[in-house]
Design a protein around this motif. Sequence first.
Motif, PDB file in Angstrom:
ATOM      1  N   ILE A  76       0.845  -1.198   0.000  1.00 30.82           N
ATOM      2  CA  ILE A  76       0.000   0.000   0.000  1.00 30.82           C
ATOM      3  C   ILE A  76       0.880   1.247   0.000  1.00 30.82           C
ATOM      4  CG2 ILE A  76      -1.755   1.279   1.297  1.00 30.82           C
ATOM      5  CD1 ILE A  76      -2.683  -1.455   2.401  1.00 30.82           C
ATOM      6  N   LEU A  77       1.977   1.186   0.755  1.00 31.20           N
ATOM      7  CA  LEU A  77       2.991   2.238   0.756  1.00 31.20           C
ATOM      8  C   LEU A  77       4.300   1.657   0.244  1.00 31.20           C
ATOM      9  CD1 LEU A  77       2.428   3.876   4.279  1.00 31.20           C
ATOM     10  CD2 LEU A  77       1.679   4.777   2.063  1.00 31.20           C
ATOM     11  N   ARG A  78       5.080   2.487  -0.415  1.00 31.02           N
ATOM     12  CA  ARG A  78       6.403   2.064  -0.848  1.00 31.02           C
ATOM     13  C   ARG A  78       7.457   2.597   0.116  1.00 31.02           C
ATOM     14  NH1 ARG A  78       6.879   2.503  -7.457  1.00 31.02           N
ATOM     15  NH2 ARG A  78       5.180   1.031  -7.940  1.00 31.02           N
ATOM     16  N   PRO A  79       8.393   1.771   0.522  1.00 35.37           N
ATOM     17  CA  PRO A  79       9.448   2.266   1.424  1.00 35.37           C
ATOM     18  C   PRO A  79      10.388   3.214   0.686  1.00 35.37           C
ATOM     19  CG  PRO A  79       9.901   0.006   0.738  1.00 35.37           C
ATOM     20  CD  PRO A  79       8.535   0.336   0.209  1.00 35.37           C
ATOM     21  N   ASP A  80      10.960   4.138   1.438  1.00 35.98           N
ATOM     22  CA  ASP A  80      11.984   5.024   0.872  1.00 35.98           C
ATOM     23  C   ASP A  80      13.321   4.324   0.766  1.00 35.98           C
ATOM     24  OD1 ASP A  80      10.340   7.405   0.606  1.00 35.98           O
ATOM     25  OD2 ASP A  80      10.324   7.447   2.793  1.00 35.98           O
ATOM     26  N   ALA A  81      13.508   3.284   1.558  1.00 36.67           N
ATOM     27  CA  ALA A  81      14.722   2.474   1.501  1.00 36.67           C
ATOM     28  C   ALA A  81      14.379   1.081   1.996  1.00 36.67           C
ATOM     29  CB  ALA A  81      15.826   3.092   2.361  1.00 36.67           C
ATOM     30  N   GLY A  82      15.161   0.085   1.565  1.00 39.32           N
ATOM     31  CA  GLY A  82      14.950  -1.284   2.002  1.00 39.32           C
ATOM     32  C   GLY A  82      14.067  -2.073   1.055  1.00 39.32           C
ATOM     33  N   LYS A  83      13.876  -3.350   1.376  1.00 41.35           N
ATOM     34  CA  LYS A  83      13.130  -4.264   0.524  1.00 41.35           C
ATOM     35  C   LYS A  83      12.021  -4.957   1.307  1.00 41.35           C
ATOM     36  CE  LYS A  83      17.019  -5.432  -2.537  1.00 41.35           C
ATOM     37  NZ  LYS A  83      17.847  -6.552  -3.065  1.00 41.35           N
ATOM     38  N   VAL A  84      10.926  -5.220   0.609  1.00 42.75           N
ATOM     39  CA  VAL A  84       9.803  -5.979   1.160  1.00 42.75           C
ATOM     40  C   VAL A  84       9.569  -7.181   0.262  1.00 42.75           C
ATOM     41  CG1 VAL A  84       7.355  -5.959   1.747  1.00 42.75           C
ATOM     42  CG2 VAL A  84       8.740  -3.893   2.102  1.00 42.75           C
ATOM     43  N   ARG A  85       9.468  -8.366   0.866  1.00 37.40           N
ATOM     44  CA  ARG A  85       9.184  -9.577   0.115  1.00 37.40           C
ATOM     45  C   ARG A  85       8.062 -10.345   0.815  1.00 37.40           C
ATOM     46  NH1 ARG A  85      11.321  -7.205  -3.099  1.00 37.40           N
ATOM     47  NH2 ARG A  85      13.172  -7.671  -4.365  1.00 37.40           N
ATOM     48  N   MET A  86       7.039 -10.685   0.048  1.00 34.81           N
ATOM     49  CA  MET A  86       5.937 -11.505   0.554  1.00 34.81           C
ATOM     50  C   MET A  86       5.838 -12.746  -0.329  1.00 34.81           C
ATOM     51  SD  MET A  86       1.909 -10.573   1.099  1.00 34.81           S
ATOM     52  CE  MET A  86       2.238  -9.346   2.368  1.00 34.81           C
TER      53      MET A  86
END
Length: 311
Positions: A54-64
């Motif tokens: 829903i939001l994009r991080p300014d830094a880092g990674k998200v994995r689902m």
Amino acid sequence: MTDTILTLEGVTKRYGSFTAVNGLDLSVERGTITGFLGPNGAGKTTSLRMSLGILRPDAGKVRMFGKAPNARTLDRVGFLPEERGIYKKMKAEDAIVFFARLKGMAPGEARKRARARLEQFGLGSAGGKKIKELSKGMAQKVQIIAALVHDPEFIILDEPFSGLDPVNQKVLEGMVRAEAQTGKTVLFSTHVMEHAERLCDRIVLVAQGRKVFDGTVNEALGEVPRSVTLETAGGDDLTSLLSAHGEVTDQGVNAEGARSWQIILKPGSDAQTLLKACVDANVRLVRFEPMRAHLHDAFVHLVESSPKEAV
């Protein structure tokens, strides 16, 4: 099939000059109940929104499920947002069916599941009523059902117990346990420690956007300094004896004439050692009570002892 359902690596989110989430690492393992804990404003909701894309991080990674969040992976997720909101003019059963259809369920199966879930939550007679005609707690239960009706693999609940009375909080706790027993993975945020203490395999504690603890409930409780409360029949000053075992507070003399003390045990000391010292010194004990730590105590201790920049 990966054993890690969700991974956040060094995730940061800023709003102008304000950093809501700062370098957060988080992983959620398959089949576990993970509590995402922290005070209001700690960054929990922002983190969950980044987890869902829903939001994009300014830094880092998200994995689902091993990938960046997308429509296909989100079909495998049930999400209850912190902001409660469901179509007030729709009937409860129809609203649940609508959300099930959005997740790709066939109409007949969606309605069958909706009715079964309504019965499970004690709302069988409310299915034909409009959402606006229901109490706040009942409407919230409808929204919880809408998040679960498509039988998701991964359940994310943002402050799910807020607004529910104690009876329905217990019902929801039972639902979380039941879902986990079928192999589902549950991640829920809360600032009420009692729910996390009863439910969680693992907890992650955040304070002002930073992670300050990640481990089991027992490991969190182990971070809390142990304490003992004791009462003595005589008025002798035991400060010197007790101080050898920790930080002592003389709580004075009560109405029965017993003198009360509280000792926060220092590292390496324990209640048994203190009790032996009192017996060896012929202290006339009226009460000797080691105090059991709760997750609330661990929460306060961990937040207060975190690096200053984190809190």
